[in-house]
Design an enzyme around this catalytic site. Structure first.
Site, PDB file in Angstrom:
ATOM      1  N   ASP A  65       0.849  -1.194   0.000  1.00 46.61           N
ATOM      2  CA  ASP A  65       0.000   0.000   0.000  1.00 46.61           C
ATOM      3  C   ASP A  65       0.883   1.241   0.000  1.00 46.61           C
ATOM      4  OD1 ASP A  65      -1.328   0.726   3.318  1.00 46.61           O
ATOM      5  OD2 ASP A  65       0.679   0.122   2.761  1.00 46.61           O
ATOM      6  N   TYR A  67       3.034   4.693   0.567  1.00 46.63           N
ATOM      7  CA  TYR A  67       3.723   5.324   1.696  1.00 46.63           C
ATOM      8  C   TYR A  67       2.747   6.259   2.403  1.00 46.63           C
ATOM      9  CZ  TYR A  67       8.022   3.891  -0.765  1.00 46.63           C
ATOM     10  OH  TYR A  67       9.013   3.179  -1.404  1.00 46.63           O
ATOM     11  N   PHE A  78       6.507   1.767  -4.647  1.00 40.86           N
ATOM     12  CA  PHE A  78       7.926   1.962  -4.302  1.00 40.86           C
ATOM     13  C   PHE A  78       8.450   3.351  -4.645  1.00 40.86           C
ATOM     14  CE2 PHE A  78       7.660  -2.703  -4.745  1.00 40.86           C
ATOM     15  CZ  PHE A  78       8.108  -3.075  -3.484  1.00 40.86           C
ATOM     16  N   HIS A 187      11.417  -9.557  -0.433  1.00 41.18           N
ATOM     17  CA  HIS A 187      11.084  -8.129  -0.544  1.00 41.18           C
ATOM     18  C   HIS A 187      12.348  -7.290  -0.361  1.00 41.18           C
ATOM     19  CE1 HIS A 187       9.107  -4.292   0.513  1.00 41.18           C
ATOM     20  NE2 HIS A 187       8.057  -4.782  -0.132  1.00 41.18           N
TER      21      HIS A 187
END
Length: 221
Positions: A65, A67, A78, A187
């Site tokens: 989701d 920032y 990202f 990740h």
């Protein structure tokens, strides 16, 4: 329902926009943006789609989701807006690109430059309350983004899917591996990367090698 999204996606997702869950999601998001500070700014909620039309999609990267800090989220997973300090996961992404492709570390974390080349930077959930991670989960965004992934899988050929971490792998499980090139790793967050699950995956050179093999322009990461 009239959704302000790139026309190519509006056509592909027309049925989705008419479903009851999407109407409920829209009402929820409008209420949240009216009563709380939410991110990204409303005009950027569908930026991933606006920068990367359906017919241009070559690579899909799945985030979680947005920032939730001021000025960070710009609608691309990202990615952060110009002038914003790089979050730890993005630093590790750039470190891997540096090692994989011998490219200099970029001066900005704004990934619009990727999206404009055909990289769909798709978060599972497209909105969030300020300072409250995951606050818009379970409201319908996941169903919508599952539909997006399904459409890309069903209606396109030879797309690269980069699935980083457990949630992305789970979300990408619906992708047809016989039609598309799927790369999985840990990740890029420090928690995962520092356990040896991210660095050295060479996803960026491998994605470009596949695109070149299929006669498609590669991505300038």
């Amino acid at each position: 329902m009239n959704v302000n999204i790139h026309p190519s996606w509006k056509a592909v997702l027309a049925d989705e926009f008419e479903k009851p869950y999407f109407s409920q999601l829209t009402d929820f998001v409008k209420q949240e943006y009216t009563t709380h500070t939410c991110y990204p700014p409303g005009k950027h909620i569908f930026s991933a789609f606006d920068h990367c039309p359906f017919d241009k999609v070559k690579v899909v990267i799945i985030g979680q989701d947005p920032y939730h800090g001021p000025g960070q989220a710009n609608g691309l997973c990202f990615s952060v807006s110009d002038g914003i300090p790089l979050p730890p996961s993005l630093i590790n992404i750039f470190k891997e690109i540096q090692a994989d492709l011998n490219k200099p570390f970029p001066s900005t974390g704004n990934l619009e430059r990727w999206a404009d080349q055909g990289v769909l930077l798709l978060n599972a959930v497209l909105t969030v309350r300020k300072s409250e991670a995951n606050s818009h989960q379970g409201r319908g965004w996941e169903q919508f983004t599952d539909a997006v992934i399904q459409k890309v899988s069903d209606e396109k050929q030879d797309v690269v899917f980069l699935l980083w971490g457990g949630p992305a792998k789970k979300k990408g499980a619906r992708v047809n591996r016989n039609k598309h090139f799927v790369l999985e790793s840990g990740h890029p967050s420090p928690l995962s990367a520092n356990r040896g699950l991210w660095f050295g995956n060479r996803h960026f050179s491998r994605a470009n090698a596949f695109l070149a093999e299929k006669g498609k322009p590669t991505i300038e990461w």
